[in-house]
Design a protein around this motif. Structure first.
Motif, PDB file in Angstrom:
ATOM      1  N   LEU A   1      -3.948  10.066   9.678  1.00 25.14           N
ATOM      2  CA  LEU A   1      -5.151   9.225   9.687  1.00 25.14           C
ATOM      3  C   LEU A   1      -6.054   9.711  10.808  1.00 25.14           C
TER       4      LEU A   1
ATOM      5  N   VAL B   1      -6.980  -0.501   8.488  1.00 20.63           N
ATOM      6  CA  VAL B   1      -6.128  -0.934   7.384  1.00 20.63           C
ATOM      7  C   VAL B   1      -6.880  -2.068   6.690  1.00 20.63           C
TER       8      VAL B   1
ATOM      9  N   ASN C   1       4.145   2.248   9.685  1.00 21.81           N
ATOM     10  CA  ASN C   1       2.965   1.419   9.968  1.00 21.81           C
ATOM     11  C   ASN C   1       3.415  -0.036  10.053  1.00 21.81           C
TER      12      ASN C   1
ATOM     13  N   SER D   1      -4.559  -1.799   1.093  1.00 23.80           N
ATOM     14  CA  SER D   1      -3.374  -2.519   0.628  1.00 23.80           C
ATOM     15  C   SER D   1      -3.536  -2.783  -0.866  1.00 23.80           C
TER      16      SER D   1
ATOM     17  N   GLN E   1       5.755   1.166   5.516  1.00 27.11           N
ATOM     18  CA  GLN E   1       4.914   0.109   6.118  1.00 27.11           C
ATOM     19  C   GLN E   1       5.627  -1.213   5.955  1.00 27.11           C
TER      20      GLN E   1
ATOM     21  N   CYS F   1      -8.383   4.202  -5.531  1.00 29.36           N
ATOM     22  CA  CYS F   1      -8.001   4.817  -4.244  1.00 29.36           C
ATOM     23  C   CYS F   1      -7.331   6.163  -4.495  1.00 29.36           C
TER      24      CYS F   1
ATOM     25  N   LEU G   1       1.879   4.684   1.458  1.00 31.85           N
ATOM     26  CA  LEU G   1       2.911   4.130   2.341  1.00 31.85           C
ATOM     27  C   LEU G   1       3.791   3.227   1.496  1.00 31.85           C
TER      28      LEU G   1
ATOM     29  N   THR H   1      -9.129   5.139   6.239  1.00 34.94           N
ATOM     30  CA  THR H   1      -8.613   3.786   5.970  1.00 34.94           C
ATOM     31  C   THR H   1      -7.309   3.856   5.166  1.00 34.94           C
ATOM     32  N   ILE H   2      -6.634   2.722   5.141  1.00 35.75           N
ATOM     33  CA  ILE H   2      -5.517   2.541   4.213  1.00 35.75           C
ATOM     34  C   ILE H   2      -5.841   1.272   3.426  1.00 35.75           C
TER      35      ILE H   2
ATOM     36  N   PRO I   1      -5.707   6.679   1.210  1.00 35.88           N
ATOM     37  CA  PRO I   1      -4.310   6.222   1.320  1.00 35.88           C
ATOM     38  C   PRO I   1      -4.130   4.759   0.895  1.00 35.88           C
TER      39      PRO I   1
ATOM     40  N   GLU J   1      -1.233   1.452   0.754  1.00 39.91           N
ATOM     41  CA  GLU J   1       0.082   0.911   1.099  1.00 39.91           C
ATOM     42  C   GLU J   1       0.431  -0.124   0.033  1.00 39.91           C
TER      43      GLU J   1
END
Lengths: 212, 486
Positions: free
Chosen positions: B74, B164, B344, B199, B311, B219, B270, B196-197, B225, B227
């Motif tokens: 990241l 995130v 994470n 969710s 994560q 995404c 993740l 960014t990640i 990325p 999660e």
């Protein structure tokens, strides 16, 4: 840069060689010794003390600065003698009779020296008589006592009582410290001051000298 | 030696994964998104469009596991690397998307506003042990349709750390992607240096909604990325046993891995989650329960076994106040997570079942994180052999306070917490006003807010972000955004 400021900054960095050189240079430049001490060395140590108190620096940094302070003081000493300038004061230090713990007491000694006081360290297991005898001999204004054991704490009271008995309570002041010791205990035995840690001890000693 | 905690033996992991594969292939997954279903169908899965149902095959699961990255990095808004999610390296991020904030002055919860979000972000900027920011609060003074993108916008403006985050709708993805491209320059640069990640949350048991599966698809297409946040609830929406919950969690998460990798092989993910046990006495999902934390650590082992970084929502508390329960649950979670190597770790600042953020708790948790990060460095010799000369030095000098060895290693050996953690002796503590934990934490929050240095993101990019956000607000008839001072 102002040479006194330079002394103060190098003292903060703990660079004793530079502090020594700069102090010599300041004398060559005919800056009054009193001024070098006040604004260069003590000025620097005051900043260090404040930074230590607010956790910006740690004990080793303070001690490095103290070493630099001594390097500067060594340069100034002959002039003190010549010009009759007093040092910050003399303190007798020791762990009270029956007690062999000296970590806290040593720390207070190091910090007092760093703040410019002359420290006479009597070590551990020091009898009340020895404290008073040394204070008289050395004409010291302060006796600092330390204890780690609750069983040895009462011996501190004996020192205070002996001073009174000899009529010395105005000439010699007492400060106590150590893990089981508290401000209330200090008051209860009639000690003049209490230090909860080494920095506080230095502040209290300073206050006692200022009140003298 | 880095200390590592394990709950599962490899043999048990293999049985769990094998059972999860059976769930996916024999029971199947409900996915309410026709694009995703079609894509899976094209790769050989058996799709029933009318029932939004798909039976996976072991072939597509294997295919996904072959391409899924073992690690990824990241980068902050300036393009500097901040994270390398690999091996047992751990990073902390604040718990995200709280509906409420615990107000320090009233000690009551309330809906957060833009000013709360900005203050929170400024505090995160100054916390050394919190590696990324999260879109931690949902501001209530903004149209709900843009509350997701607006959070990202504020985060990108005020803090340099990567974010995130996540989208609440399918439409929001576009603007949230555009905001990131404004920072990075191009889609390609964004893919090369993720910022960014997101969710993406399956619904238990083994379902994907239209929104979350589309977000996952989007995404993955842009290599942003993801999660996976599967939330099986032991004893309620999952078997009561921890192993049973882990099987279901594995199936739900693996389904996400397959969607991601078939969409874009090599897209970063993740292996995450937010499972919990279900407390049947209160009908709640305790995040601070030891069993919840054990499930987290264990699925992390499964994720690692399958070759993915991991994560978890773990270093957080169910308490309503910043009290002893908050401290014990958060520190137990953070310690277990760190020892398990969850890459994470999400949670700092969070209270009340992931529903309430507290800036004061965040600065306390930052210290917990700092202590665990120190713990992970382990016990290592540092010029300790031979020690004889050092002890001789000690005997001679009476102390080692200014020994070169001390000065060289002091800051590596000791973690020095901020003044949030009280280590003064009683007299000093009393002399300084008997300051309680919550007051010390508040003082730290105020200090960090005062010391905040604005993000170094170039001004023209900040202006572009505001232009993009304004455009999005207008789509929902908002004439202006809440007043902010950058």
């Amino acid at each position: 840069m102002d040479i006194l400021k330079e002394i103060s900054e190098n003292l903060e960095l703990g660079d004793f060689e530079k502090v020594s050189l700069l102090t010599k240079k300041a004398i060559e430049e005919k800056i009054p010794v009193e001024k070098i001490l006040k604004f260069g060395l003590i000025g620097g140590m005051d900043i260090v003390g404040e930074k230590y108190k607010t956790h910006q620096i740690f004990l080793p940094d303070v001690l490095m600065s103290a070493r630099a302070m001594h390097a500067g003081m060594d340069v100034l000493k002959p002039f003190f003698i010549r010009e009759g300038m007093p040092n910050s004061g003399k303190v007798i230090l020791g762990t009270i009779q029956g007690d062999l713990h000296d970590i806290g007491k040593n720390l207070v000694g190091i910090m007092l020296k760093g703040a410019g006081f002359e420290v006479i360290d009597l070590g551990t297991d020091v009898s009340p008589e020895k404290f008073i005898e040394t204070a008289k001999k050395e004409a010291a204004y302060i006796i600092g006592m330390s204890a780690l054991l609750t069983t040895t704490m009462p011996m501190m009271r004996k020192v205070v009582e002996l001073l009174k008995k000899e009529g010395l309570e105005d000439k010699v002041k007492t400060i106590i410290g150590g893990a089981p010791v508290s401000k209330d205990f200090a008051q209860s035995i009639g000690a003049d001051a209490y230090g909860y840690d080494s920095t506080d001890a230095v502040e209290s000693v300073r206050k006692l000298f200022n009140q003298a | 030696m880095r200390p590592v905690l394990r709950f599962l033996e490899d043999e048990l992991i293999e049985r769990i994964v094998s059972e999860a594969r059976d769930v996916l292939c024999k029971l199947g997954v409900e996915i309410h998104n026709k694009d995703v279903l079609s894509m899976l169908g094209e790769h050989g899965a058996k799709v029933n469009m009318d029932k939004y149902h798909v039976l996976f095959t072991n072939e597509i699961i294997d295919k996904a596991l072959k391409t899924v990255p073992k690690s990824f990095k990241l980068y902050d808004v300036l393009g500097n690397q901040t994270h390398d999610f690999s091996g047992y390296d751990v990073y902390y991020t604040p718990g995200s998307a709280a509906l409420n904030i615990l107000d320090y002055d009233t000690n009551k919860i309330r809906r957060p506003e833009t000013s709360d979000y900005i203050k929170f972000t400024k505090v995160v900027s100054g916390l050394k042990n919190i590696a990324s920011q999260s879109t931690a609060l949902i501001p209530a003074d903004i149209h709900e349709k843009i509350s997701d993108s607006y959070r990202l916008y504020l985060s990108l403006l005020f803090c340099e750390k990567p974010v995130v985050t996540g989208a609440f709708t399918i439409e929001a993805f576009e603007i949230m992607k555009e905001l990131q491209i404004a920072v990075r320059g191009t889609e390609k640069e964004l893919a090369q240096k993720p910022l960014t990640i997101f969710s993406c949350c399956p619904t238990s048991p083994v379902k994907w909604s239209d929104v979350t599966s589309q977000n996952l698809l989007d995404c993955s297409r842009f290599s942003i990325p993801v999660e996976f946040i599967a939330m099986p609830l032991s004893g309620f929406m999952a078997p009561v046993t921890l192993v049973g919950t882990l099987i279901q969690h594995t199936a739900e998460t693996l389904s996400g891995v397959v969607i991601s990798q078939l969409t874009n092989p090599g897209a970063p993910v993740l292996y995450g989650g937010s499972p919990a046990i279900f407390d049947l006495r209160f009908e709640t999902t305790p995040m601070g329960a030891v069993e919840t934390e054990m499930i987290d650590c264990a699925y992390n082992e499964i994720g690692k076994y399958l070759g993915m970084p991991t994560q978890a929502y773990i270093s957080l508390s169910d308490s309503k106040q910043v009290d002893a329960q908050a401290g014990l649950e958060s520190s137990m979670g953070a310690t277990l997570a760190a020892l398990s190597g969850i890459n994470n770790i999400a949670g700092p600042g969070m209270l009340d079942f992931e529903s309430c953020q507290s800036t004061e708790k965040l600065v306390l948790d930052n210290e917990i994180c700092g202590m665990t990060l120190r713990m992970l460095k382990g016990i290592v010799p540092r010029e300790d052999f031979p020690t004889l000369p050092r002890l001789e030095e000690l005997l001679k000098e009476k102390h080692l306070l200014i020994s070169e060895h001390t000065r060289k290693y002091l800051k590596e050996e000791f973690y020095f917490p901020s003044s949030v953690i009280d280590r003064a002796n009683r007299t000093r503590w009393e002399k300084e006003g008997r300051v309680t934990l919550i007051k010390r934490a508040h003082a730290e929050v105020e200090k960090l807010t005062r010391d905040y240095a604005p993000s170094r993101l170039p001004e023209d990019i900040k202006k572009e972000l505001t232009k993009l956000m304004m455009g999005e607000a207008r789509r929902y008839d908002m004439k202006r955004l809440p007043e902010i001072e950058i």
